[in-house]
Design a protein around this motif. Sequence first.
Motif, PDB file in Angstrom:
ATOM      1  N   VAL B 106       0.968  -1.230  -0.152  1.00 33.56           N
ATOM      2  CA  VAL B 106      -0.160   0.162   0.045  1.00 33.56           C
ATOM      3  C   VAL B 106       0.893   1.327   0.007  1.00 33.56           C
ATOM      4  O   VAL B 106       0.524   2.195  -0.957  1.00 33.56           O
ATOM      5  N   GLY B 107       1.923   1.092   0.822  1.00 33.01           N
ATOM      6  CA  GLY B 107       2.908   2.415   0.854  1.00 33.01           C
ATOM      7  C   GLY B 107       3.446   2.444  -0.410  1.00 33.01           C
ATOM      8  O   GLY B 107       3.886   3.676  -0.877  1.00 33.01           O
ATOM      9  N   ALA B 108       3.996   1.630  -0.854  1.00 32.02           N
ATOM     10  CA  ALA B 108       4.726   1.506  -2.141  1.00 32.02           C
ATOM     11  C   ALA B 108       3.812   2.140  -3.196  1.00 32.02           C
ATOM     12  O   ALA B 108       4.257   3.141  -4.056  1.00 32.02           O
ATOM     13  N   PHE B 109       2.569   1.727  -3.259  1.00 36.56           N
ATOM     14  CA  PHE B 109       1.640   2.374  -4.537  1.00 36.56           C
ATOM     15  C   PHE B 109       1.672   3.799  -4.195  1.00 36.56           C
ATOM     16  O   PHE B 109       1.860   4.446  -5.059  1.00 36.56           O
ATOM     17  N   LEU B 110       1.476   4.214  -2.959  1.00 40.50           N
ATOM     18  CA  LEU B 110       1.097   5.579  -2.726  1.00 40.50           C
ATOM     19  C   LEU B 110       2.537   6.392  -3.107  1.00 40.50           C
ATOM     20  O   LEU B 110       2.465   7.576  -3.442  1.00 40.50           O
ATOM     21  N   THR B 111       3.572   5.817  -2.643  1.00 38.14           N
ATOM     22  CA  THR B 111       5.021   6.272  -3.236  1.00 38.14           C
ATOM     23  C   THR B 111       5.177   6.455  -4.503  1.00 38.14           C
ATOM     24  O   THR B 111       5.312   7.879  -5.033  1.00 38.14           O
ATOM     25  N   SER B 112       4.443   5.616  -5.424  1.00 39.31           N
ATOM     26  CA  SER B 112       4.662   5.951  -6.861  1.00 39.31           C
ATOM     27  C   SER B 112       3.600   6.984  -7.336  1.00 39.31           C
ATOM     28  O   SER B 112       4.319   7.694  -8.023  1.00 39.31           O
ATOM     29  N   VAL B 113       2.600   7.156  -6.747  1.00 37.93           N
ATOM     30  CA  VAL B 113       1.583   8.017  -7.114  1.00 37.93           C
ATOM     31  C   VAL B 113       2.289   9.720  -6.653  1.00 37.93           C
ATOM     32  O   VAL B 113       2.179  10.371  -7.491  1.00 37.93           O
ATOM     33  N   ILE B 114       2.771   9.744  -5.379  1.00 41.74           N
ATOM     34  CA  ILE B 114       3.251  10.826  -4.856  1.00 41.74           C
ATOM     35  C   ILE B 114       4.409  11.189  -5.752  1.00 41.74           C
ATOM     36  O   ILE B 114       4.568  12.595  -6.122  1.00 41.74           O
ATOM     37  N   ALA B 115       5.376  10.292  -6.048  1.00 37.33           N
ATOM     38  CA  ALA B 115       6.504  10.775  -7.113  1.00 37.33           C
ATOM     39  C   ALA B 115       6.119  11.039  -8.411  1.00 37.33           C
ATOM     40  O   ALA B 115       6.688  12.204  -8.733  1.00 37.33           O
ATOM     41  N   PHE B 116       5.015  10.629  -8.660  1.00 39.18           N
ATOM     42  CA  PHE B 116       4.568  11.032 -10.259  1.00 39.18           C
ATOM     43  C   PHE B 116       3.913  12.305 -10.026  1.00 39.18           C
ATOM     44  O   PHE B 116       4.342  13.262 -11.051  1.00 39.18           O
ATOM     45  N   VAL B 117       3.419  12.549  -8.905  1.00 38.58           N
ATOM     46  CA  VAL B 117       2.421  13.990  -9.061  1.00 38.58           C
ATOM     47  C   VAL B 117       3.746  14.985  -8.644  1.00 38.58           C
ATOM     48  O   VAL B 117       3.851  16.125  -9.563  1.00 38.58           O
ATOM     49  N   ILE B 118       4.773  14.825  -8.054  1.00 33.28           N
ATOM     50  CA  ILE B 118       5.670  15.883  -7.782  1.00 33.28           C
ATOM     51  C   ILE B 118       6.445  15.858  -8.880  1.00 33.28           C
ATOM     52  O   ILE B 118       6.853  16.899  -9.213  1.00 33.28           O
ATOM     53  N   LEU B 119       7.227  14.787  -9.362  1.00 31.99           N
ATOM     54  CA  LEU B 119       8.270  14.959 -10.432  1.00 31.99           C
ATOM     55  C   LEU B 119       7.812  15.240 -11.812  1.00 31.99           C
ATOM     56  O   LEU B 119       8.301  16.234 -12.419  1.00 31.99           O
ATOM     57  N   SER B 120       6.435  14.956 -12.045  1.00 35.42           N
ATOM     58  CA  SER B 120       5.804  15.292 -13.459  1.00 35.42           C
ATOM     59  C   SER B 120       5.632  16.777 -13.388  1.00 35.42           C
ATOM     60  O   SER B 120       5.576  17.597 -14.367  1.00 35.42           O
ATOM     61  N   TRP B 121       5.315  17.173 -12.303  1.00 28.93           N
ATOM     62  CA  TRP B 121       5.156  18.913 -11.938  1.00 28.93           C
ATOM     63  C   TRP B 121       6.420  19.572 -11.942  1.00 28.93           C
ATOM     64  O   TRP B 121       6.631  20.704 -12.796  1.00 28.93           O
ATOM     65  N   LEU B 122       7.435  19.026 -11.389  1.00 35.70           N
ATOM     66  CA  LEU B 122       8.800  19.623 -11.058  1.00 35.70           C
ATOM     67  C   LEU B 122       9.511  19.812 -12.681  1.00 35.70           C
ATOM     68  O   LEU B 122       9.995  20.859 -13.105  1.00 35.70           O
ATOM     69  N   PHE B 123       9.317  18.615 -13.418  1.00 34.91           N
ATOM     70  CA  PHE B 123      10.092  18.476 -14.709  1.00 34.91           C
ATOM     71  C   PHE B 123       9.271  18.592 -15.942  1.00 34.91           C
ATOM     72  O   PHE B 123       9.411  18.043 -16.888  1.00 34.91           O
ATOM     73  N   THR B 124       8.104  19.088 -15.502  1.00 28.50           N
ATOM     74  CA  THR B 124       6.961  19.253 -16.842  1.00 28.50           C
ATOM     75  C   THR B 124       6.895  18.092 -17.682  1.00 28.50           C
ATOM     76  O   THR B 124       7.229  18.101 -19.037  1.00 28.50           O
ATOM     77  N   ILE B 125       6.432  16.708 -17.146  1.00 27.05           N
ATOM     78  CA  ILE B 125       6.271  15.709 -17.904  1.00 27.05           C
ATOM     79  C   ILE B 125       4.958  15.399 -18.358  1.00 27.05           C
ATOM     80  O   ILE B 125       4.099  16.065 -17.671  1.00 27.05           O
ATOM     81  N   PRO B 126       4.903  15.025 -19.584  1.00 27.30           N
ATOM     82  CA  PRO B 126       3.413  15.174 -20.242  1.00 27.30           C
ATOM     83  C   PRO B 126       2.309  14.361 -19.231  1.00 27.30           C
ATOM     84  O   PRO B 126       2.554  13.208 -18.815  1.00 27.30           O
ATOM     85  N   ARG B 127       1.083  14.834 -19.429  1.00 27.91           N
ATOM     86  CA  ARG B 127      -0.064  13.888 -18.514  1.00 27.91           C
ATOM     87  C   ARG B 127      -1.160  13.931 -19.166  1.00 27.91           C
ATOM     88  O   ARG B 127      -2.293  14.623 -18.959  1.00 27.91           O
ATOM     89  N   PRO B 128      -1.242  13.079 -20.290  1.00 24.94           N
ATOM     90  CA  PRO B 128      -2.351  12.963 -21.346  1.00 24.94           C
ATOM     91  C   PRO B 128      -3.841  12.668 -20.440  1.00 24.94           C
ATOM     92  O   PRO B 128      -3.579  11.727 -19.915  1.00 24.94           O
ATOM     93  N   TRP B 129      -4.677  13.487 -20.529  1.00 23.73           N
ATOM     94  CA  TRP B 129      -6.121  13.182 -20.027  1.00 23.73           C
ATOM     95  C   TRP B 129      -6.944  12.747 -21.096  1.00 23.73           C
ATOM     96  O   TRP B 129      -7.079  13.208 -22.288  1.00 23.73           O
TER      97      TRP B 129
END
Lengths: 254, 259
Positions: B106-129
């Motif tokens: 559970v913690g690992a999955f949340l870690t992945s999600v948090i890392a994605f949110v922070i890093l995609s914002w910091l490094f402007t990674i595409p987030r196709p909706w």
Amino acid sequence: MRAIQGAIRVQFEITRHNVMDYYWMLLIPFFALIFMAVLVQSGRSDLLAYALVGPLLVGVGQMAFYVASEVLSRDRETQTLELELATPAPFALVVASRTMLLTSAGLLGFAESWLVARVVFNETIEVHHAGVLVASLVATTFAAAGTAVITSALFSLTRSARSMQNTVTYPLYVLAGVMVPAAFLPDWLEPVSKVIFLSWSADLLRDALSAESVNDFAPRLGAVLGLGAAALVAGSLLLGRMVDHLRHQGRLGI
Amino acid sequence: MNTLRVLRYAFETGWAEFRQDTWPPGWILRTAAQAAFFAMLGQLLDSPERLEYLVIGNMVVVGALATAIAVPQSTWDRFEGTYPLVVAAPSSILFPTLGRTSSRLVGAFLTSVIAFVILSWLFTIPRPWPEILALVPLLALTCFGTYCLMLFLGAVANYRPNVRNLVHNIATMSLMAFCGVNLPVSYWPGWIEVIAHGLPITHGLLAVRELLAGGAAGSILENAGLELLVAAAWLALAALVMDRMAESGRADGSIEFVG
């Protein structure tokens, strides 16, 4: 002097029989392999010295934060802290000698990373300023040992301080520019980098491996030594407070 | 029914340990910093493509590797002296181990999600909706695959509990090096490539990369399927080794010893 020798000998014997004390050094070649592979694949073999300095400082940092920081809490677990305090040797000197031995083991990361470059990638990383390199390595080890005196006192007091162990390492490596120079960070983080000894160490070590001349060597080395000395003084004071606190509560060996 | 109860009690134990060990602000800071530490190599190389490759690889792997705690956790019963009791219980040792360690999933999955949110914002990674929504099951799958490998390694580590941390750290560094996290799997010699295809992360991460690049659904699903297959294989191996470990410990009387 005999106290220092004795402390180093004891720590050497403890470490020799415990793989948990040196397993970080078995992981350093992986860091070097990853960094060097990325640089070589991108056609930037000219930056390989960065991939030597990064793993080396990660090795020193991990030995300081994960191994040297544990010496006192382990003494409490094995109930040897009381005996250590009962000896006439200055306690802070004993602890500093032990952390110095452990952090200096991190220097093996230099040889490991150099060998990864040579054996795996057939690249030779030249040392252009040997004196700068040796002085920077010694100063870095000293500063890491001083910092570990602070953390060993903190970790022996409370288990909750351990979460700091996991929290601070990677942010410190990023802020200090251990692998990628701190100049790549936003400007407002620069003052933070300057108070971390690893940032001065990383720049000095990269310069030692660069063909260009090294500017302002003495003040930069002084910054590493100064931050290390400040940590050592703070750590010694903290150790005294820690021992007083545990004595007062009668929990030295508990 | 009894198995479910064993899983539940073991999960509650593991969840209590997880809460005790984890300080959320520190955990978030570490997660982002660990991923950024490797991803920033892209900045050094001054290459937007390399930066994007490194950021995506590291934000996925930082969560998956958080499951590695399952290796030492599988040996904790040995140190606590409760291992013989767990072996002596009528339930297979697989279920209490699964329950206790799965809290970290559970913690690992949340870690992945948090890392994605922070890093995609910091490094402007595409987030196709809305395609980005498919990232949730893909991250969960990659974490699960890695967790299954760690369960296997945890079972093996019970033969030498003192090297538990060495085992999980070598495993995590190997996954980071060879599974397409920082550079393509094809960079390495053929024999390493073959091994990498049998390891978790390789296919799950490929699926994530394809998703973020707007790749075909068929190819994404194929890679997700392969990740699931790899996960199932490691889970089956873990179950086999765990029972054998318990049986051999019972047979030679080493069950209560740590060393």
